[in-house]
Design a protein around this motif. Structure first.
Motif, PDB file in Angstrom:
ATOM      1  N   SER A 151       3.458   8.592  11.059  1.00  0.00           N
ATOM      2  CA  SER A 151       4.441   8.873  10.010  1.00  0.00           C
ATOM      3  C   SER A 151       3.887   8.515   8.650  1.00  0.00           C
ATOM      4  O   SER A 151       4.091   9.240   7.664  1.00  0.00           O
ATOM      5  N   ASN A 152       3.194   7.368   8.578  1.00  0.00           N
ATOM      6  CA  ASN A 152       2.586   6.964   7.308  1.00  0.00           C
ATOM      7  C   ASN A 152       1.607   8.013   6.800  1.00  0.00           C
ATOM      8  O   ASN A 152       1.586   8.345   5.610  1.00  0.00           O
ATOM      9  N   VAL A 153       0.778   8.516   7.717  1.00  0.00           N
ATOM     10  CA  VAL A 153      -0.205   9.532   7.328  1.00  0.00           C
ATOM     11  C   VAL A 153       0.498  10.792   6.832  1.00  0.00           C
ATOM     12  O   VAL A 153       0.104  11.392   5.827  1.00  0.00           O
ATOM     13  N   MET A 154       1.560  11.195   7.513  1.00  0.00           N
ATOM     14  CA  MET A 154       2.258  12.423   7.161  1.00  0.00           C
ATOM     15  C   MET A 154       3.029  12.288   5.845  1.00  0.00           C
ATOM     16  O   MET A 154       3.117  13.241   5.061  1.00  0.00           O
ATOM     17  N   LEU A 155       3.593  11.086   5.590  1.00  0.00           N
ATOM     18  CA  LEU A 155       4.438  10.906   4.414  1.00  0.00           C
ATOM     19  C   LEU A 155       3.682  10.465   3.173  1.00  0.00           C
ATOM     20  O   LEU A 155       4.195  10.589   2.057  1.00  0.00           O
ATOM     21  N   SER A 156       2.474   9.955   3.339  1.00  0.00           N
ATOM     22  CA  SER A 156       1.714   9.457   2.189  1.00  0.00           C
ATOM     23  C   SER A 156       1.502  10.518   1.103  1.00  0.00           C
ATOM     24  O   SER A 156       1.655  10.220  -0.091  1.00  0.00           O
ATOM     25  N   PRO A 157       1.164  11.776   1.452  1.00  0.00           N
ATOM     26  CA  PRO A 157       1.025  12.787   0.392  1.00  0.00           C
ATOM     27  C   PRO A 157       2.333  13.015  -0.369  1.00  0.00           C
ATOM     28  O   PRO A 157       2.316  13.246  -1.584  1.00  0.00           O
ATOM     29  N   LEU A 158       3.464  12.938   0.346  1.00  0.00           N
ATOM     30  CA  LEU A 158       4.754  13.102  -0.314  1.00  0.00           C
ATOM     31  C   LEU A 158       5.032  11.938  -1.255  1.00  0.00           C
ATOM     32  O   LEU A 158       5.595  12.123  -2.339  1.00  0.00           O
ATOM     33  N   SER A 159       4.631  10.726  -0.841  1.00  0.00           N
ATOM     34  CA  SER A 159       4.795   9.568  -1.719  1.00  0.00           C
ATOM     35  C   SER A 159       3.929   9.700  -2.971  1.00  0.00           C
ATOM     36  O   SER A 159       4.336   9.310  -4.070  1.00  0.00           O
ATOM     37  N   ALA A 160       2.734  10.241  -2.807  1.00  0.00           N
ATOM     38  CA  ALA A 160       1.852  10.460  -3.954  1.00  0.00           C
ATOM     39  C   ALA A 160       2.477  11.461  -4.933  1.00  0.00           C
ATOM     40  O   ALA A 160       2.426  11.275  -6.156  1.00  0.00           O
ATOM     41  N   LEU A 161       3.070  12.519  -4.387  1.00  0.00           N
ATOM     42  CA  LEU A 161       3.748  13.500  -5.229  1.00  0.00           C
ATOM     43  C   LEU A 161       4.948  12.864  -5.925  1.00  0.00           C
ATOM     44  O   LEU A 161       5.185  13.086  -7.128  1.00  0.00           O
ATOM     45  N   TYR A 162       5.707  12.050  -5.180  1.00  0.00           N
ATOM     46  CA  TYR A 162       6.867  11.360  -5.745  1.00  0.00           C
ATOM     47  C   TYR A 162       6.433  10.452  -6.899  1.00  0.00           C
ATOM     48  O   TYR A 162       7.090  10.393  -7.941  1.00  0.00           O
ATOM     49  N   ARG A 163       5.314   9.737  -6.714  1.00  0.00           N
ATOM     50  CA  ARG A 163       4.799   8.864  -7.771  1.00  0.00           C
ATOM     51  C   ARG A 163       4.478   9.671  -9.038  1.00  0.00           C
ATOM     52  O   ARG A 163       4.834   9.253 -10.155  1.00  0.00           O
ATOM     53  N   ALA A 164       3.825  10.800  -8.867  1.00  0.00           N
ATOM     54  CA  ALA A 164       3.440  11.619 -10.009  1.00  0.00           C
ATOM     55  C   ALA A 164       4.673  12.116 -10.774  1.00  0.00           C
ATOM     56  O   ALA A 164       4.715  12.075 -12.010  1.00  0.00           O
ATOM     57  N   VAL A 165       5.684  12.561 -10.025  1.00  0.00           N
ATOM     58  CA  VAL A 165       6.911  13.055 -10.660  1.00  0.00           C
ATOM     59  C   VAL A 165       7.622  11.905 -11.382  1.00  0.00           C
ATOM     60  O   VAL A 165       8.091  12.066 -12.525  1.00  0.00           O
TER      61      VAL A 165
END
Length: 346
Positions: free
Chosen positions: A5-19
């Protein structure tokens, strides 16, 4: 959370950080407007999603303002309510005007507890709600509930709550963790209130980390105090030790373990415990199932939180159902009272 789950969600967290960082930069550079209401605003919010003990602090701040005869209005989004896009006048400051389904559980609880002391409005557009309140309720000061990330509304005091039992939400941004923004966001806080400080073994290091992030601004510690218990739909308080035991417990709050820990510290070790998602709306079938499982565990009574109780006032319980009533106790409270009074009078 699993490694997968961490691997799958990490890109989404990176996108969330950028936004999140782009949004903050837009406000800082004046690219997005910030509205100043014609009355002081005291904001109380979180760095993480839910469960920090923010609602008892909102109530405490309102009571401090009311002691100075200030006409107070709480502006809140009202999570978990039936029509989240609508505006609901939960209380006009003297009368509670709706129910928990329409208002949301936390706004309705605040309206009940602060009847005669503060108005409450549930509305995702806190600016429009505030302007309406100024025109219709003769408000003198606003308390912005869950307002730390609501950057569109200017505030005169920015209070951030951090839960000592889970301060950084797993250390990851949404959706991989519970952080709404990076820790660097603490720099916007005028002060920090660490909640549930008595339930953490890492308090000293946590305070040091917070102080590093906010510089010379104040860090207060606090704990939740049990005021007593009451029967469902009753206002009469009794001592927790009077709870018929063995007892069962259930809740739908952001930090259920804190609720169970308060019970255990008060001498109640539930023989059966059940948790539901935060803001859960109960059905009678779920209540019946809770009672059945509690009885199978030998329970003579069942207990829940005040936040849950406001959604259960029409439910039928075949076991005596009690409500745990709590309040926040803040160390060096005179100092934060001075900050609240100064902001409320600005």
């Amino acid at each position: 959370m699993s490694s997968l789950s961490n691997v799958m969600l990490s890109p989404l967290s990176a996108l969330y950080r950028a936004v999140t960082q782009a949004r903050l930069a837009a406000y800082n550079r004046g690219l997005l407007p910030i509205t100043k209401l014609a009355a002081p605003v005291i904001s109380i919010g979180n760095l993480t999603t839910g469960g920090t003990g923010k609602t008892p602090l909102v109530e405490w701040v309102c009571r401090m303002l009311a002691r100075k005869q200030r006409r107070v209005c709480i502006l809140t989004r009202g999570y978990g309510r039936l029509n989240p896009a609508s505006r609901v006048l939960v209380s006009d400051g003297s009368t509670v005007l709706t129910n928990a389904v329409e208002a949301g559980d936390e706004p309705f609880l605040l309206a009940q507890n602060l009847k005669g002391l503060a108005a409450v409005i549930s509305d995702p557009n806190r600016i429009a709600a505030g302007e309406w309140a100024l025109n219709n309720l003769d408000v003198e000061v606003f308390v912005l509930d869950d307002g730390f990330q609501h950057l569109a509304l200017a505030r005169d005091l920015n209070i951030l709550t951090i839960d000592a039992t889970n301060p950084w939400g797993g250390g990851k941004l949404l959706p991989a963790g519970r952080l709404r923004e990076p820790r660097s966001g603490l720099s916007r806080a005028d002060c920090v209130v660490v909640t549930r400080a008595d339930q953490s073994d890492e308090l000293v290091s946590l305070e040091a980390e917070i102080q590093r992030l906010i510089g010379s601004r104040r860090v207060f510690t606090s704990e939740m105090i049990v005021k007593g218990i009451s029967r469902m739909n009753s206002e009469r308080l009794e001592e927790l030790v009077s709870l018929p035991q063995p007892a069962a417990a259930f809740c739908a709050v952001g930090n259920p373990e804190s609720f169970f820990e308060l019970l255990r510290r008060g001498g109640v070790d539930p023989v059966f415990a059940r948790t539901f998602p935060d803001h859960h709306q109960y059905t009678q079938a779920e209540v019946d199932s809770l009672i059945r499982e509690s009885r199978e565990g030998g329970a003579q009574s069942i207990i829940t939180t005040a936040k849950d109780a406001v959604k259960l006032q029409q439910s039928e319980f075949e076991l005596p159902c009690y409500v745990l009533n709590i309040e926040i106790s803040i160390n060096e409270e005179n100092r934060i009272i001075q900050m609240v009074d100064a902001a409320g009078a600005s």
